[in-house]
Design a protein around this motif. Structure first.
Motif, PDB file in Angstrom:
ATOM      1  N   SER A 170       0.836  -1.218   0.000  1.00 49.62           N
ATOM      2  CA  SER A 170       0.000   0.000   0.000  1.00 49.62           C
ATOM      3  C   SER A 170       0.866   1.263   0.000  1.00 49.62           C
ATOM      4  O   SER A 170       0.386   2.345  -0.310  1.00 49.62           O
ATOM      5  CB  SER A 170      -0.922   0.023   1.222  1.00 49.62           C
ATOM      6  N   MET A 171       2.121   1.131   0.362  1.00 46.56           N
ATOM      7  CA  MET A 171       3.037   2.272   0.410  1.00 46.56           C
ATOM      8  C   MET A 171       3.689   2.466  -0.948  1.00 46.56           C
ATOM      9  O   MET A 171       3.976   1.505  -1.654  1.00 46.56           O
ATOM     10  CB  MET A 171       4.127   2.038   1.465  1.00 46.56           C
TER      11      MET A 171
ATOM     12  N   GLY B 173       0.852  12.864   4.682  1.00 45.95           N
ATOM     13  CA  GLY B 173      -0.334  12.021   4.568  1.00 45.95           C
ATOM     14  C   GLY B 173      -1.594  12.812   4.838  1.00 45.95           C
ATOM     15  O   GLY B 173      -1.602  13.741   5.635  1.00 45.95           O
TER      16      GLY B 173
ATOM     17  N   ASN C 131      -7.179   8.062   4.424  1.00 47.89           N
ATOM     18  CA  ASN C 131      -6.072   7.205   4.840  1.00 47.89           C
ATOM     19  C   ASN C 131      -5.218   6.776   3.649  1.00 47.89           C
ATOM     20  O   ASN C 131      -5.730   6.437   2.597  1.00 47.89           O
ATOM     21  CB  ASN C 131      -6.633   5.989   5.570  1.00 47.89           C
ATOM     22  N   LYS C 132      -3.913   6.842   3.862  1.00 46.56           N
ATOM     23  CA  LYS C 132      -2.903   6.389   2.903  1.00 46.56           C
ATOM     24  C   LYS C 132      -2.866   7.213   1.622  1.00 46.56           C
ATOM     25  O   LYS C 132      -2.287   6.792   0.629  1.00 46.56           O
ATOM     26  CB  LYS C 132      -3.092   4.907   2.563  1.00 46.56           C
TER      27      LYS C 132
END
Length: 558
Positions: free
Chosen positions: A46-47, A65, A70-71
């Motif tokens: 996910s990164m 961020g 989120n993310k």
């Protein structure tokens, strides 16, 4: 591991901890060997892993961020909301119509601002605090010395008193003995007279008794009685004893004034990195001469009074008096070099010289402050409802003008940048006027520490305020004065040591005080009605003498 060789050890991979580091993940801030790169990339898919060679680490910008999604990384910045935003934020209606910037642009601006602030912190603010700390430590050391001197002075005064008291005790006791002896001698004489009469009475008693016991009539008739004499008893002497009336020592010995610590938020100024005579390094310390000496005397050509003198160079000075011209004189030759009439044809009230060497003068009659450039007179300031008196040019190039209201009920100092008013100084912290009002002589100058100094003949004081206009002190003269006359301040100037020099019209002298108002000495070189003052770059003093129309150049420092 040997501490001496620890620094030479190579960096190891954060994952396998054995292989040498070759790569770096700017996203996770992890050091990697080549073999572990793939393992790290799939550890968290996910990164968005930014893996670069180790020598190029931290070259990839790390976007913040998103706090709402989120993310998600924020690549844009909402200027109106003052927050970074991601693409999902932009797709919503929350930031519709808001002005946006790229995060990297905002980051560069913030970095530039931070760099400037860091530079200011390192180059200006922190050194200033160092100077302030050093100043406080110096004040503490000075305080220790001064309180030590105070204790020594009290002890010495006590010793002087002990000696004086011993003398007084001896004197009083001698007087007591003398009074006692005088009274005892008087009483002894009185006692001797009484004893003599007692002896005479006893003889008379014997004579009378013998006459009574005899039948010899001739003896009886021969007795002469003195009883009538003895009935007059002697006077009674009652000595009056002297009394000792002691005085309380405390009120006579002396008093201690109260001490205090005052807070002055404008007392310090920020350290500057600009180099100039005013803001650069401190000048070399000079000592005052025990006996000031006259170097030269310049006879001016004014018909009536000479009021002002202003330093132009080591060879030339400007002067003005009670006529409509300002005259330039050679210091060494004593000859007149130039003469400039005022624009109004009236007497200039005061003159000064700017840092660039231009002549300034105030015109009381048309309410202007003027500058002379290439023999052409230009009006710099024109006042409404106020009358300009004296003027000076500051180290920053501003002008300080002291002025009265039309009805002579108010007096103030105004700072101008060109013709723009920057600051007005009129009242103290309690709302009371700093300067006397009415038609009084007042001169103005700026000290090296940026204090503003005004000699105010109306209040018979030199009034000193700091750069912010807050009263620092009033100097009201020193006694004994050379002619024992009241302090009458007129001209005022300063020197490289931040001394303040004030002409005293009534006492034909110049007072020198330090930047905190403490009297140092008098300059008394046969002056006659000293008026305007100025100093040159070598700390020579020029004094304009009102009545004899002469300027004296005086050396007063080593």
């Amino acid at each position: 591991m040997d501490p001496r060789t620890r620094a030479q050890d190579v960096m190891r991979c954060d994952l396998c901890e054995t292989a040498v580091v070759q790569m770096h993940c700017d996203t996770c801030l992890v050091n990697l060997c080549t073999a572990c790169v793939g393992k790290h990339m799939i550890s968290d898919e996910s990164m968005d892993h930014k893996v670069v060679k180790f020598q190029f680490r931290k070259s990839t910008p790390l976007y913040p961020g998103c706090k709402s999604h989120n993310k998600q990384q924020c690549t844009m910045y909402c200027n109106q909301c003052d927050i970074p935003v991601c693409t999902k934020c932009l797709a919503s209606d929350q930031h519709l119509g808001h002005k946006l910037s790229e995060v990297l642009q905002v980051m560069d601006e913030k970095k530039e601002k931070n760099i400037k602030e860091l530079t200011e912190l390192k180059a200006t603010i922190y050194p200033t605090y160092q100077d302030i700390a050093s100043d406080v430590q110096n004040r503490m050391s000075q305080l220790e010395k001064e309180y030590g001197d105070l204790s020594t002075a009290i002890t010495k005064h006590g010793e002087d008193w002990h000696r004086e008291i011993d003398k007084l005790v001896k004197t009083f006791k001698a007087e007591v003995d003398e009074m006692k002896n005088t009274q005892l001698q008087t009483l002894q004489k009185h006692l001797d007279e009484i004893n003599k009469k007692m002896s005479d009475i006893k003889d008379e008693i014997n004579s009378v008794e013998m006459a009574i016991d005899t039948n010899d009539l001739s003896k009886l008739f021969s007795i002469t009685s003195h009883v009538y004499i003895y009935r007059n008893l002697p006077q009674k002497l009652a000595p009056s004893l002297s009394k000792f009336i002691p005085e309380k020592i405390q009120g006579l010995f002396g008093t201690l004034t109260s001490s205090s610590l005052t807070s002055d938020k404008h007392g310090y100024s920020m350290k500057t990195t600009q180099k100039s005579p005013e803001a650069g390094s401190s000048p070399p310390v000079k000592q005052l001469l025990d006996e000031p000496e006259t170097v030269t005397t310049i006879a001016t050509e004014y018909n009536e009074y000479l009021y002002n003198v202003a330093y132009l160079s080591d060879e030339e000075i400007w002067t003005s008096g009670r006529d409509n011209t300002m005259k330039l004189y050679s210091i060494n030759q004593g000859s007149q070099l130039k003469s400039i009439p005022t624009k109004s044809g009236k007497m200039p009230y005061d003159i000064a010289v700017t840092k660039r060497g231009d002549l300034l003068y105030t015109d009381y009659w048309d309410r202007t402050v003027n500058i002379v450039k290439n023999k052409k007179i230009e009006g710099v300031i024109r006042l409404q409802n106020w009358i300009p008196y004296n003027v000076c040019s500051t180290s920053s190039g501003d002008l300080l003008v002291i002025m009265d209201s039309d009805d002579y009920t108010q007096t103030k100092v105004v700072c101008y940048s060109g013709s723009t008013e920057k600051q007005t100084i009129q009242f103290d912290d309690k709302g009371k006027p700093l300067y006397s009002s009415g038609y009084h002589v007042r001169y103005i100058t700026e000290n090296r520490n940026l204090d503003i100094c005004v000699s105010d003949s109306g209040s018979k004081a030199a009034v000193v305020v700091n750069q912010a206009g807050k009263l620092r002190f009033r100097y009201t003269g020193h006694t004994p004065a050379p002619k024992n006359q009241p302090f009458s301040p007129v001209g005022i100037t300063t020197d490289s040591q931040s001394h303040i020099l004030t002409a005293d019209d009534y006492n034909d002298c110049v007072h020198i005080i330090d930047q905190d108002g403490q009297f140092l000495c008098y300059i008394d070189c046969g002056l006659s009605a000293p008026c305007g003052l100025c100093t040159d770059t070598n700390d020579n003093l020029f004094v304009a003498q009102r009545f004899n129309k002469k300027v004296k150049k005086i050396k007063y420092m080593h």
